[in-house]
Every structure is written in structure tokens, then in C-alpha cells.
Design a protein around this motif. Sequence first.
Motif, PDB file in Angstrom:
ATOM      1  N   MET A  39     -18.689  71.417  38.646  1.00 27.03           N
ATOM      2  CA  MET A  39     -19.849  71.361  37.772  1.00 27.03           C
ATOM      3  C   MET A  39     -19.474  70.655  36.456  1.00 27.03           C
ATOM      4  SD  MET A  39     -22.087  74.372  35.949  1.00 27.03           S
ATOM      5  CE  MET A  39     -21.256  75.634  36.830  1.00 27.03           C
ATOM      6  N   LYS A  40     -20.280  69.664  36.070  1.00 27.98           N
ATOM      7  CA  LYS A  40     -20.000  68.976  34.805  1.00 27.98           C
ATOM      8  C   LYS A  40     -20.644  69.732  33.642  1.00 27.98           C
ATOM      9  CE  LYS A  40     -19.574  64.090  35.995  1.00 27.98           C
ATOM     10  NZ  LYS A  40     -20.262  62.810  35.836  1.00 27.98           N
ATOM     11  N   THR A  41     -20.054  69.549  32.457  1.00 28.30           N
ATOM     12  CA  THR A  41     -20.606  70.172  31.254  1.00 28.30           C
ATOM     13  C   THR A  41     -21.092  69.091  30.303  1.00 28.30           C
ATOM     14  OG1 THR A  41     -19.068  72.001  31.500  1.00 28.30           O
ATOM     15  CG2 THR A  41     -20.020  71.684  29.312  1.00 28.30           C
ATOM     16  N   ALA A  42     -22.332  69.232  29.855  1.00 31.42           N
ATOM     17  CA  ALA A  42     -22.886  68.252  28.913  1.00 31.42           C
ATOM     18  C   ALA A  42     -23.277  68.945  27.619  1.00 31.42           C
ATOM     19  CB  ALA A  42     -24.117  67.593  29.524  1.00 31.42           C
ATOM     20  N   LEU A  43     -23.111  68.205  26.526  1.00 33.67           N
ATOM     21  CA  LEU A  43     -23.576  68.689  25.223  1.00 33.67           C
ATOM     22  C   LEU A  43     -24.637  67.722  24.719  1.00 33.67           C
ATOM     23  CD1 LEU A  43     -23.308  70.485  22.650  1.00 33.67           C
ATOM     24  CD2 LEU A  43     -21.508  68.910  21.875  1.00 33.67           C
ATOM     25  N   ILE A  44     -25.807  68.267  24.384  1.00 34.78           N
ATOM     26  CA  ILE A  44     -26.902  67.428  23.869  1.00 34.78           C
ATOM     27  C   ILE A  44     -27.140  67.801  22.412  1.00 34.78           C
ATOM     28  CG2 ILE A  44     -29.334  66.780  24.119  1.00 34.78           C
ATOM     29  CD1 ILE A  44     -29.227  67.790  27.023  1.00 34.78           C
ATOM     30  N   THR A  45     -26.925  66.866  21.498  1.00 37.28           N
ATOM     31  CA  THR A  45     -27.345  67.133  20.119  1.00 37.28           C
ATOM     32  C   THR A  45     -28.819  66.721  20.046  1.00 37.28           C
ATOM     33  OG1 THR A  45     -26.859  64.952  19.183  1.00 37.28           O
ATOM     34  CG2 THR A  45     -25.018  66.523  19.270  1.00 37.28           C
ATOM     35  N   GLY A  46     -29.619  67.495  19.305  1.00 38.14           N
ATOM     36  CA  GLY A  46     -31.051  67.170  19.235  1.00 38.14           C
ATOM     37  C   GLY A  46     -31.800  67.624  20.475  1.00 38.14           C
ATOM     38  N   VAL A  47     -31.381  68.759  21.044  1.00 39.42           N
ATOM     39  CA  VAL A  47     -31.992  69.228  22.304  1.00 39.42           C
ATOM     40  C   VAL A  47     -33.433  69.702  22.099  1.00 39.42           C
ATOM     41  CG1 VAL A  47     -31.265  71.673  22.199  1.00 39.42           C
ATOM     42  CG2 VAL A  47     -31.392  70.496  24.423  1.00 39.42           C
ATOM     43  N   THR A  48     -33.808  70.032  20.858  1.00 37.93           N
ATOM     44  CA  THR A  48     -35.185  70.498  20.607  1.00 37.93           C
ATOM     45  C   THR A  48     -36.176  69.340  20.499  1.00 37.93           C
ATOM     46  OG1 THR A  48     -34.741  70.473  18.240  1.00 37.93           O
ATOM     47  CG2 THR A  48     -34.474  72.585  19.357  1.00 37.93           C
ATOM     48  N   GLY A  49     -35.653  68.106  20.483  1.00 43.01           N
ATOM     49  CA  GLY A  49     -36.535  66.939  20.313  1.00 43.01           C
ATOM     50  C   GLY A  49     -37.202  66.541  21.624  1.00 43.01           C
ATOM     51  N   GLN A  50     -38.042  65.515  21.530  1.00 40.66           N
ATOM     52  CA  GLN A  50     -38.735  65.020  22.737  1.00 40.66           C
ATOM     53  C   GLN A  50     -37.726  64.678  23.832  1.00 40.66           C
ATOM     54  OE1 GLN A  50     -41.932  61.609  23.387  1.00 40.66           O
ATOM     55  NE2 GLN A  50     -39.922  60.676  23.159  1.00 40.66           N
ATOM     56  N   ASP A  51     -36.772  63.794  23.518  1.00 36.90           N
ATOM     57  CA  ASP A  51     -35.841  63.315  24.546  1.00 36.90           C
ATOM     58  C   ASP A  51     -34.876  64.415  24.971  1.00 36.90           C
ATOM     59  OD1 ASP A  51     -37.097  60.983  23.972  1.00 36.90           O
ATOM     60  OD2 ASP A  51     -35.305  59.849  23.415  1.00 36.90           O
ATOM     61  N   GLY A  52     -34.395  65.183  23.984  1.00 40.91           N
ATOM     62  CA  GLY A  52     -33.429  66.240  24.272  1.00 40.91           C
ATOM     63  C   GLY A  52     -33.982  67.218  25.293  1.00 40.91           C
ATOM     64  N   SER A  53     -35.263  67.562  25.156  1.00 35.21           N
ATOM     65  CA  SER A  53     -35.841  68.557  26.066  1.00 35.21           C
ATOM     66  C   SER A  53     -35.958  67.992  27.486  1.00 35.21           C
ATOM     67  CB  SER A  53     -37.199  69.035  25.550  1.00 35.21           C
ATOM     68  OG  SER A  53     -38.133  67.982  25.500  1.00 35.21           O
ATOM     69  N   PHE A  54     -36.384  66.729  27.610  1.00 33.60           N
ATOM     70  CA  PHE A  54     -36.471  66.131  28.962  1.00 33.60           C
ATOM     71  C   PHE A  54     -35.082  65.962  29.571  1.00 33.60           C
ATOM     72  CE2 PHE A  54     -40.711  64.194  27.673  1.00 33.60           C
ATOM     73  CZ  PHE A  54     -41.459  64.903  28.590  1.00 33.60           C
TER      74      PHE A  54
END
Length: 362
Positions: free
Chosen positions: A1-16
Motif C-alpha cells: 500500500m502506498k502512502t500519500a500526503l496531500i497539502t490543501g486537502v480541504t480545497g477543491q482539488d485536494g478533496s477530489f
Amino acid sequence: MKTALITGVTGQDGSFLAELLLEKGYDVHGTIRRSSVDYRERIAHIEGHPRFHLHYADLGDSMSIMQVVSQVRPDEIYNLAAQSHVQVSFDSPEFTADIDATGVLRVLEAVRLCGLKDTCRIYQASTSELYGKVEEVPQNENTPFHPYSPYAVAKQYGFWIVKEYREAYGMYCCSGILFNHESERRGETFVTRKITLAAARIAQGKQDKLYLGNLSSLRDWGYAKDYVECMWLILQQPVAEDYVIATGEQHSVREFCELAFRNVGIELRWEGEEAEEKGIDVATGKVLIEVSPDFYRPTDVVNLWGDPTKARAKLGWNPQKTSFAELVKIMTDADMAKVAVERAGESVRTNLAEYLEKGIVK
Ligand code: NAP
Ligand code: G4F
């Protein structure tokens, strides 16, 4: 399983993107900021998912970035966090520079200092605003940059520092030069969402008029859900490279209005020019759209049109997956539904609990 970190996850793109990566089986970590009221509308439906985790971090705060990177030790970072509003960047230029320029450096350095430089791939959310006062149309990966706002100047630093770390340290880091992408989750002050919300409210008798700035501005508008797929594809390539992501089609703000209002049953005609131009309801003769100089920018980017040839060829991505007409329909349909349950004087957001219950917001 890969692990990803998204900065700005609450934004439009982050959520998708979070939804996409969860579907792909990733362990997904996202950064959020503390605010007095927690509006996490776009990710409310995935909070509680066993593979979705949130961490407090701010791109202006190196220690918080270091802490989250060292804790999560991600295989992939999607750096989407930014002060993303071009007009706001004229009012808050220093904040925009700190987050959109130096913030990128903070992420790269955190990866390097945590000893992850050979294992962690980084996607940087770059932008067509780099082409700014455009030097050719359409714009591709070789078109010269001419940034034309404090936002674009900051993002240009982000683009170059990513390239520098790739070359200096051999890190797998690259930029997606994304043209405008919109959705039913778009922030309400970007022009497309402002138009679809107003069209819905006007059609339902909850607003009289819409005030806009430059109606002649041209954009290459795509659907955000399709664009986050490219972010992922860009990080799966054998060699780190930068890509233009666009539909290859251009439309004006005026055309966007015509289509959005048509979708809610209002046919528009135009009268006058520039600041005197008005959008009039053909059926009633009422003026529904007026121009307000409040929405003019000190310098405005007016001719964005992307050439997605490289993305199509190398990523196998279909730039026309969602057409312009489909995009406008997705947005107007969603806003018609939201506005229908909106109570007078309240923002659509304040009814979140009710929307979730009724399945209007998923
Ligand atoms: P968005 O909806 O405005 O989301 C921006 C995200 O960044 C939010 O989660 C926001 O958090 C976060 N953020 C803002 N300042 C921060 C800070 N100081 N520290 C940590 N997080 C911070 O933007 P978007 O449309 O999803 O765009 C995503 C990225 O792509 C941005 O970098 C944008 O500049 C870039 N981009 C967007 C487009 C487009 O057409 N959408 C095109 C090209 C490039 P809060 O929710 O707490 O505010
Ligand atoms: O919707 P906008 O505010 O988006 P803009 O400036 O193109 O920026 C967005 O796309 C960029 C990619 O090119 C991203 F990097 C950036 O983060 C953001 O997501 O404005 C689009 C056009 C502009 O020319 C603006 O002058 O619409 C024009 N416009 C006309 N009336 C308006 C309005 N823009 C806004 N926001 N509000 C108006 O009333």
C-alpha cells in the motif's frame, strides 16, 4: 500500500484527489489548518475512512511541515496548498509569496532533511497563470512565462525551485501546469462558481442581479475531477517531467454566463460595451448581469488556452473527457439543488448538516 500526503486537502482539488487515491488503495494523509469555524465541507464524507488521516500543518510554518513529513514518511506528496485566488493576491501579496513560493521550498526541504529525497515523489500544483500576459496561443510546455499577478510571480518561484531540486539533488519532483479547472466544489468567489450560484439564485427568485468584472476574459476551463487524475498520472511516470494540463478549448466569461443561465431556463442577450455592458433576460427585459469595476484586476490575464498534446501522448489522458457544456451543466445542476434548500440570508454552507442528511452534499 502506498502512502500519500496531500497539502490543501480541504480545497477543491485536494478533496477530489483524496477520493481518487483512496479508491486506488492508498493510505491518504492530508493537512488542514486551524480556524475558528471548521468548514470541512468538501471532505466531510471521507472523514472517518480508516485510510484517511488529517494533520494540522501550515505552509508558512516549516516546523509543522517537517513534523508531518517525518511522521507520515510519504511515498508521494501532492503540494496543492496555496493562496489560490489571483485577485486576493493583489491585496495580500506578501502572504501569497510566503505560501505559494517559499511554502514550496519548505516542502522540498522537509523531504530532503527527513532523508526521503530518493523515495518520495513530489507533485507541485503549478498554473497556467505563469503564461500571464501571453506570448503565444495556445500555450504549451515550451511557451515562455510572463507572470502577471503577485500570485503568478509566487507560483513561478514554486515552478523553478521544483526544477532546481530535481536537477540539483536528483529528486523526483515535477509540476503540473494546470489550466483553470472547475466543479460543483469550486470556491464561490471564482468566476464560474459565482456565475452558476447566481444563475441558480436568480432563477429561484433569491437574487436580483449578478455583478462581474471582465466579461471578455478567455479561459480554457476543464473539470477538476478529470484533472486530479493527471496529478496522479504525472507521478507514476518513469522520469519526472512537467506537463501542461488543459482541454485545448477556449471560452469567454460571457459565454460561460450564457450557458449557465440557459441551463436554469433564462436566455440572455447583451447590450452595451465594456463597463456599460449588461446581460438582459430576453423573456422579461430585466437586467440580470452588470459590470462592476470592483472586479477588475490591476493586471488581468485574458487569453489562456492550453495545448495538452504532451499529456495526451505521454500520460494517455483524454483532455475532452468532460466537455465545456457538460461542466457548466454539472455546476448549474448542483447549485440549483443547493439553492433550492437555501434559507433566506444564509450561505449554502451553513446548511451543511441538512444537506448531508438529504444527500445533497455527498
Ligand atoms: P483551493 O480550493 O483554494 O484550495 C486551496 C487549499 O490550500 C485549501 O485546502 C486551503 O486550506 C489550503 N491552504 C491555503 N493556505 C494554506 C496555508 N498557509 N497552509 C496550508 N494550507 C493552505 O484551490 P484549488 O482550486 O483546489 O487548487 C489547488 C492548487 O492548484 C492550488 O495550489 C492552486 O493555486 C493550484 N491551481 C488551481 C487551478 C484551478 O483552476 N483550480 C489551476 C492551476 C493551479 P483552507 O481550506 O484552510 O483555506
Ligand atoms: O475565476 P477566476 O478568479 O480565476 P483565475 O484568475 O483564472 O485563477 C484561477 O485559475 C488559475 C489557473 O489559470 C489558478 F492558478 C488560480 O489558482 C485560480 O484557480 O477568474 C477568471 C477570469 C479572470 O480573467 C477574471 O478577471 O474571470 C474574470 N472575471 C470577470 N469577472 C472574474 C469576475 N473573476 C472573478 N473571480 N470574479 C468576477 O466577478
